[in-house]
Design an enzyme around this catalytic site. Structure first.
Site, PDB file in Angstrom:
ATOM      1  N   CYS A 134      46.998  48.093 -79.857  1.00 54.45           N
ATOM      2  CA  CYS A 134      48.314  48.641 -79.519  1.00 54.45           C
ATOM      3  C   CYS A 134      48.842  49.528 -80.646  1.00 54.45           C
ATOM      4  CB  CYS A 134      49.316  47.513 -79.322  1.00 54.45           C
ATOM      5  SG  CYS A 134      49.031  46.481 -77.886  1.00 54.45           S
ATOM      6  N   ASN A 179      48.465  53.788 -79.819  1.00 55.50           N
ATOM      7  CA  ASN A 179      47.448  52.915 -79.225  1.00 55.50           C
ATOM      8  C   ASN A 179      46.087  53.604 -79.174  1.00 55.50           C
ATOM      9  OD1 ASN A 179      48.643  54.583 -77.188  1.00 55.50           O
ATOM     10  ND2 ASN A 179      47.898  53.246 -75.581  1.00 55.50           N
ATOM     11  N   GLU A 206      51.832  49.459 -82.019  1.00 54.05           N
ATOM     12  CA  GLU A 206      52.632  48.741 -83.020  1.00 54.05           C
ATOM     13  C   GLU A 206      51.745  48.142 -84.103  1.00 54.05           C
ATOM     14  OE1 GLU A 206      52.683  48.572 -79.740  1.00 54.05           O
ATOM     15  OE2 GLU A 206      54.534  47.699 -78.979  1.00 54.05           O
ATOM     16  N   CYS A 216      54.082  44.018 -76.648  1.00 50.60           N
ATOM     17  CA  CYS A 216      53.366  42.850 -76.132  1.00 50.60           C
ATOM     18  C   CYS A 216      53.547  41.662 -77.076  1.00 50.60           C
ATOM     19  CB  CYS A 216      51.884  43.173 -75.938  1.00 50.60           C
ATOM     20  SG  CYS A 216      50.916  43.152 -77.453  1.00 50.60           S
ATOM     21  N   GLU A 276      42.392  53.028 -77.420  1.00 53.71           N
ATOM     22  CA  GLU A 276      41.635  52.266 -76.434  1.00 53.71           C
ATOM     23  C   GLU A 276      40.139  52.406 -76.679  1.00 53.71           C
ATOM     24  OE1 GLU A 276      43.170  53.361 -72.568  1.00 53.71           O
ATOM     25  OE2 GLU A 276      45.081  52.366 -72.977  1.00 53.71           O
ATOM     26  N   CYS A 301      51.781  41.827 -80.547  1.00 54.26           N
ATOM     27  CA  CYS A 301      52.464  42.705 -81.505  1.00 54.26           C
ATOM     28  C   CYS A 301      53.721  42.038 -82.051  1.00 54.26           C
ATOM     29  CB  CYS A 301      52.793  44.049 -80.867  1.00 54.26           C
ATOM     30  SG  CYS A 301      51.327  45.069 -80.583  1.00 54.26           S
TER      31      CYS A 301
HETATM   32  N1  THU Z   1      50.197  49.074 -75.502  1.00 52.07           N
HETATM   33  C1  THU Z   1      50.725  49.311 -76.733  1.00 52.07           C
HETATM   34  O1  THU Z   1      50.274  50.196 -77.466  1.00 52.07           O
HETATM   35  N2  THU Z   1      51.749  48.531 -77.134  1.00 52.07           N
HETATM   36  C2  THU Z   1      52.269  47.498 -76.421  1.00 52.07           C
HETATM   37  O2  THU Z   1      53.112  46.762 -76.915  1.00 52.07           O
HETATM   38  C3  THU Z   1      51.838  47.275 -75.052  1.00 52.07           C
HETATM   39  C4  THU Z   1      50.667  48.060 -74.594  1.00 52.07           C
HETATM   40  C5  THU Z   1      49.048  49.880 -75.080  1.00 52.07           C
HETATM   41  C6  THU Z   1      47.763  49.116 -74.977  1.00 52.07           C
HETATM   42  C7  THU Z   1      46.994  49.950 -73.990  1.00 52.07           C
HETATM   43  O3  THU Z   1      46.342  50.985 -74.701  1.00 52.07           O
HETATM   44  C8  THU Z   1      48.057  50.569 -73.116  1.00 52.07           C
HETATM   45  O4  THU Z   1      49.298  50.413 -73.806  1.00 52.07           O
HETATM   46  C9  THU Z   1      48.184  49.924 -71.744  1.00 52.07           C
HETATM   47  O5  THU Z   1      48.336  48.552 -71.846  1.00 52.07           O
END
Ligand code: THU
Length: 157
Positions: free
Chosen positions: A73, A62, A75, A112, A64, A115
């Site tokens: 994310c 991930n 995935e 999520c 940000e 994804c």
């Molecule tokens: N996140 C993912 O990388 N994958 C997911 O399926 C759910 C959330 C990340 C996004 C963000 O950077 C952090 O987790 C908190 O939500």
């Protein structure tokens, strides 16, 4: 009116050592991919690893951003990198691992909705099931196809 039921199946393992060799390697790769996470806001580090036909593995993590929706994310980072780098290959499986400050969660971190939708698209593109492995320290879940985490996949256009 009739009431209908949707059933889904998945397997639970108590250790990645119980997984078959290729899945174990993918689970380890997802844990390793957590190192590439850039999560200065949530501190939730997620790694993903996609296994392609032919055995190549592509990792993602991930990313940000101060403008929150601009981040992505793990995935989707992994799947988009895999598709962009190896457009002719099928995605056979994806593994996901995550945890606060790099400490793997006890229960598996689950993908999520956005994804899942992207997984569904690449599964449809390949025409073969894509398995999804969610890795936690105490439990690992394996779903044999994306349909099992996203029932009634949009497929109407
Ligand atoms: N996140 C993912 O990388 N994958 C997911 O399926 C759910 C959330 C990340 C996004 C963000 O950077 C952090 O987790 C908190 O939500």
């Amino acid at each position: 009116m009739i009431t209908k039921e949707i059933k889904l199946n998945f397997k639970e393992y108590s250790s990645i050592d119980e997984l078959e060799a290729a899945d174990k390697a993918l689970a380890k790769s997802a844990i390793d991919a957590m190192k590439g996470s850039y999560a200065p806001y949530s501190h939730f580090n997620v790694g993903a690893a996609v296994r392609l036909s032919g055995g190549i593995t592509v990792q993602g993590a991930n990313q940000e951003n101060a403008a929150f929706p601009s981040g992505l994310c793990a995935e989707r980072t992994a799947m988009f990198a895999a598709s962009a780098t190896y457009p002719g290959k099928d995605m056979e499986s994806i593994a996901i691992a995550g945890g606060v400050y790099g400490r793997l969660t006890q229960a598996p971190a689950t993908p999520c909705g956005a994804c899942r939708q992207v997984m569904a698209q690449y599964q449809t593109k390949s025409g073969k099931p894509m398995s999804v492995i969610m890795v936690g320290a105490e439990r690992i879940w394996k779903f044999d196809r994306v349909d099992d985490i996203l029932p009634l996949i949009f497929d109407s256009i």
